[in-house]
Design a protein around this motif. Structure first.
Motif, PDB file in Angstrom:
ATOM      1  N   SER A 101     -33.166  -3.293  15.841  1.00 24.24           N
ATOM      2  CA  SER A 101     -32.651  -4.627  16.148  1.00 24.24           C
ATOM      3  C   SER A 101     -32.035  -4.733  17.535  1.00 24.24           C
ATOM      4  CB  SER A 101     -31.627  -5.060  15.093  1.00 24.24           C
ATOM      5  OG  SER A 101     -30.560  -4.130  15.015  1.00 24.24           O
ATOM      6  N   ALA A 102     -31.669  -3.608  18.129  1.00 27.81           N
ATOM      7  CA  ALA A 102     -31.068  -3.637  19.471  1.00 27.81           C
ATOM      8  C   ALA A 102     -32.099  -3.890  20.562  1.00 27.81           C
ATOM      9  CB  ALA A 102     -30.344  -2.319  19.749  1.00 27.81           C
ATOM     10  N   GLY A 103     -33.385  -3.968  20.208  1.00 30.93           N
ATOM     11  CA  GLY A 103     -34.377  -4.309  21.213  1.00 30.93           C
ATOM     12  C   GLY A 103     -35.558  -3.366  21.307  1.00 30.93           C
ATOM     13  N   TYR A 104     -35.549  -2.278  20.568  1.00 26.63           N
ATOM     14  CA  TYR A 104     -36.640  -1.306  20.607  1.00 26.63           C
ATOM     15  C   TYR A 104     -37.723  -1.757  19.623  1.00 26.63           C
ATOM     16  CZ  TYR A 104     -38.892   3.311  19.949  1.00 26.63           C
ATOM     17  OH  TYR A 104     -39.780   4.344  19.855  1.00 26.63           O
ATOM     18  N   THR A 105     -38.917  -2.087  20.118  1.00 29.43           N
ATOM     19  CA  THR A 105     -39.999  -2.538  19.254  1.00 29.43           C
ATOM     20  C   THR A 105     -41.314  -1.962  19.759  1.00 29.43           C
ATOM     21  OG1 THR A 105     -38.839  -4.610  18.800  1.00 29.43           O
ATOM     22  CG2 THR A 105     -41.169  -4.533  18.252  1.00 29.43           C
ATOM     23  N   ILE A 106     -42.125  -1.476  18.851  1.00 21.57           N
ATOM     24  CA  ILE A 106     -43.435  -0.920  19.178  1.00 21.57           C
ATOM     25  C   ILE A 106     -44.495  -1.999  18.983  1.00 21.57           C
ATOM     26  CG2 ILE A 106     -45.133   0.851  18.601  1.00 21.57           C
ATOM     27  CD1 ILE A 106     -42.609   1.960  19.897  1.00 21.57           C
ATOM     28  N   GLN A 144     -56.632   3.701  19.128  1.00 23.65           N
ATOM     29  CA  GLN A 144     -55.672   2.593  19.002  1.00 23.65           C
ATOM     30  C   GLN A 144     -54.314   3.158  19.381  1.00 23.65           C
ATOM     31  OE1 GLN A 144     -56.240  -0.827  17.643  1.00 23.65           O
ATOM     32  NE2 GLN A 144     -54.259  -1.015  18.654  1.00 23.65           N
ATOM     33  N   VAL A 145     -53.684   2.595  20.415  1.00 21.38           N
ATOM     34  CA  VAL A 145     -52.446   3.140  20.960  1.00 21.38           C
ATOM     35  C   VAL A 145     -51.305   2.162  20.701  1.00 21.38           C
ATOM     36  CG1 VAL A 145     -51.281   4.027  23.010  1.00 21.38           C
ATOM     37  CG2 VAL A 145     -53.761   4.323  22.757  1.00 21.38           C
ATOM     38  N   PHE A 146     -50.183   2.697  20.239  1.00 21.52           N
ATOM     39  CA  PHE A 146     -48.992   1.901  19.935  1.00 21.52           C
ATOM     40  C   PHE A 146     -47.852   2.391  20.825  1.00 21.52           C
ATOM     41  CE2 PHE A 146     -51.739   1.962  16.289  1.00 21.52           C
ATOM     42  CZ  PHE A 146     -51.723   0.645  15.825  1.00 21.52           C
ATOM     43  N   LYS A 147     -47.179   1.449  21.512  1.00 20.82           N
ATOM     44  CA  LYS A 147     -46.151   1.831  22.481  1.00 20.82           C
ATOM     45  C   LYS A 147     -45.137   0.708  22.650  1.00 20.82           C
ATOM     46  CE  LYS A 147     -48.848   0.196  26.448  1.00 20.82           C
ATOM     47  NZ  LYS A 147     -49.442   0.579  27.738  1.00 20.82           N
ATOM     48  N   VAL A 148     -44.092   0.990  23.447  1.00 23.85           N
ATOM     49  CA  VAL A 148     -43.094  -0.019  23.777  1.00 23.85           C
ATOM     50  C   VAL A 148     -43.658  -0.896  24.889  1.00 23.85           C
ATOM     51  CG1 VAL A 148     -40.738  -0.439  24.582  1.00 23.85           C
ATOM     52  CG2 VAL A 148     -41.234   1.557  23.158  1.00 23.85           C
ATOM     53  N   TRP A 163     -45.933   6.009  24.873  1.00 31.69           N
ATOM     54  CA  TRP A 163     -46.660   5.715  23.639  1.00 31.69           C
ATOM     55  C   TRP A 163     -46.028   6.513  22.512  1.00 31.69           C
ATOM     56  CZ3 TRP A 163     -49.298   9.703  21.111  1.00 31.69           C
ATOM     57  CH2 TRP A 163     -49.561  10.857  21.864  1.00 31.69           C
ATOM     58  N   LEU A 164     -46.155   5.989  21.315  1.00 26.32           N
ATOM     59  CA  LEU A 164     -45.569   6.624  20.135  1.00 26.32           C
ATOM     60  C   LEU A 164     -46.639   7.152  19.194  1.00 26.32           C
ATOM     61  CD1 LEU A 164     -43.081   7.211  18.292  1.00 26.32           C
ATOM     62  CD2 LEU A 164     -43.380   4.915  17.367  1.00 26.32           C
ATOM     63  N   LEU A 165     -47.724   6.403  19.060  1.00 27.35           N
ATOM     64  CA  LEU A 165     -48.747   6.736  18.065  1.00 27.35           C
ATOM     65  C   LEU A 165     -50.126   6.457  18.629  1.00 27.35           C
ATOM     66  CD1 LEU A 165     -49.212   7.460  14.955  1.00 27.35           C
ATOM     67  CD2 LEU A 165     -49.382   4.988  14.623  1.00 27.35           C
ATOM     68  N   ARG A 166     -51.037   7.419  18.440  1.00 32.11           N
ATOM     69  CA  ARG A 166     -52.453   7.233  18.751  1.00 32.11           C
ATOM     70  C   ARG A 166     -53.237   7.504  17.480  1.00 32.11           C
ATOM     71  NH1 ARG A 166     -52.759   7.759  24.537  1.00 32.11           N
ATOM     72  NH2 ARG A 166     -54.992   7.343  24.370  1.00 32.11           N
ATOM     73  N   CYS A 167     -54.220   6.679  17.194  1.00 35.34           N
ATOM     74  CA  CYS A 167     -55.043   6.939  16.019  1.00 35.34           C
ATOM     75  C   CYS A 167     -56.468   6.478  16.270  1.00 35.34           C
ATOM     76  CB  CYS A 167     -54.464   6.263  14.772  1.00 35.34           C
ATOM     77  SG  CYS A 167     -54.088   4.519  14.942  1.00 35.34           S
ATOM     78  N   ASN A 168     -57.396   7.165  15.600  1.00 33.53           N
ATOM     79  CA  ASN A 168     -58.806   6.795  15.652  1.00 33.53           C
ATOM     80  C   ASN A 168     -59.418   7.131  14.297  1.00 33.53           C
ATOM     81  OD1 ASN A 168     -59.206   9.630  15.709  1.00 33.53           O
ATOM     82  ND2 ASN A 168     -59.193   9.623  17.946  1.00 33.53           N
ATOM     83  N   GLY A 169     -60.719   7.250  14.240  1.00 38.89           N
ATOM     84  CA  GLY A 169     -61.371   7.497  12.955  1.00 38.89           C
ATOM     85  C   GLY A 169     -61.124   8.863  12.374  1.00 38.89           C
ATOM     86  N   SER A 170     -60.553   9.781  13.161  1.00 42.33           N
ATOM     87  CA  SER A 170     -60.341  11.151  12.676  1.00 42.33           C
ATOM     88  C   SER A 170     -58.930  11.401  12.164  1.00 42.33           C
ATOM     89  CB  SER A 170     -60.654  12.149  13.807  1.00 42.33           C
ATOM     90  OG  SER A 170     -61.983  12.014  14.250  1.00 42.33           O
TER      91      SER A 170
END
Length: 306
Positions: free
Chosen positions: A221-226, A33-37, A104-111
């Motif tokens: 609030s300036a526009g940066y959202t993941i 599962q990848v989280f990014k801008v 990307w900022l965060l990657r996660c899986n079952g481990s």
């Protein structure tokens, strides 16, 4: 018996040891599962700025009139087009960075989870640099959402000018509270310079707090959202670790006469590490009466612990 105990302690320490990665070393799985801008927002800003700039340029060339404004026609149309062009160029750089695989900022899986503490905007930095940290879920005692509302210095000229900002964070409470290794890597990242004199973005989305707390900036609030959302990340990681109660706080990072030097420096550092370098520079000038160059140098020295 002592040999067996030593072996067990060694196993526990190996489990509770964070790992650091270069980009090429990061394990990537099909179930990550990848989280990014997101890239979509960047394209909108590029289109908006260049569109307004082209319209102003066209009006200037076609001889359009200005009604009710005491502004020279050339300054209004051609000056406005130039400003929009510069803003559009900056938006283009940002959008280009969002399209890179390094966004990307965060990657996660079952481990476990891997957090990339290098900003996606600094994609030109050497790929062989260590720029991410990984934790197994056994290393994380708890996660929670944190929201911070702050009063920060605005870009206006008055000392009393301020802007309202809201930031959200994904907070990791680690089992092992010794985060010295991660702090050293974060300081090395702040000292890193891009190759060939390219532009460096003073954006650091990961911060270490006392007590084994790792704070990951999720939105600004300036526009940066993941994306996906912070709630999605907490729901996913919450399958494997405890989820704590969300916290909210309000802080005042504006200029105040009763600030001690220690409080002022702490506020300046907080602004800088959260990505508001301009606010940090302005607060430095207000507190210490510095010139612009002196303030920039002070903030950069403060960021690396100097």
């Amino acid at each position: 018996m002592s040999v067996r105990l030593t072996w067990l302690v060694g196993c526990v320490e190996s489990v509770l040891r964070m790992r650091f990665y270069k980009l090429s070393e990061i394990p990537i799985g099909s179930d990550d599962q990848v989280f990014k801008v997101p890239s979509r927002g960047g394209f909108i800003w590029v289109s908006l700025y260049f569109g307004i700039g082209m319209a102003l340029l066209w009006f200037g060339i076609s001889g359009a009139k200005i009604y009710g404004l005491k502004i020279p026609r050339g300054l209004f149309f051609y000056g406005g087009a130039a400003i929009c062009g510069l803003l559009g160029r900056a938006a283009w750089w940002n959008w280009r960075a969002r399209l890179k695989p390094t966004n990307w900022l965060l990657r996660c899986n079952g481990s476990g989870v891997i957090i990339k503490y290098r900003s996606y905007e600094n994609w030109r930095f050497p790929a062989e640099d260590v720029q991410a940290v990984g934790f197994d879920y056994s290393e994380v005692a708890e996660i929670r959402k944190s929201r911070e509302r702050r009063d920060a210095p605005s870009l206006g000229g008055s000392r009393r000018n301020q802007t309202q900002e809201e930031l959200t964070f994904l907070v990791f409470h680690l089992v092992n509270t010794d985060t010295s290794a991660l702090e050293a890597h974060l300081q090395a990242e702040q000292k890193a310079e891009p190759p060939n004199g390219r532009w460096k973005f003073w954006d650091y989305p990961v911060e270490v707090l006392p007590g084994g707390i790792v704070q990951v900036r999720w939105s600004f609030s300036a526009g940066y959202t993941i994306h996906p959302s912070l709630d999605t990340a907490i729901e996913y990681i919450g399958r494997y670790v405890k989820t704590g109660v969300a916290e909210s706080s309000k802080v005042d990072l504006t200029y105040r006469k009763n600030l001690t030097p220690e409080e002022a420096d702490a506020n300046i550092l907080k602004l800088a590490k959260s990505g508001d370098k301009l606010g940090a520079v302005k607060l430095t000038r207000q507190v210490y009466g510095s010139t612009l160059s002196e303030a920039v140098e002070f903030v950069e020295r403060l960021e690396v612990g100097g």
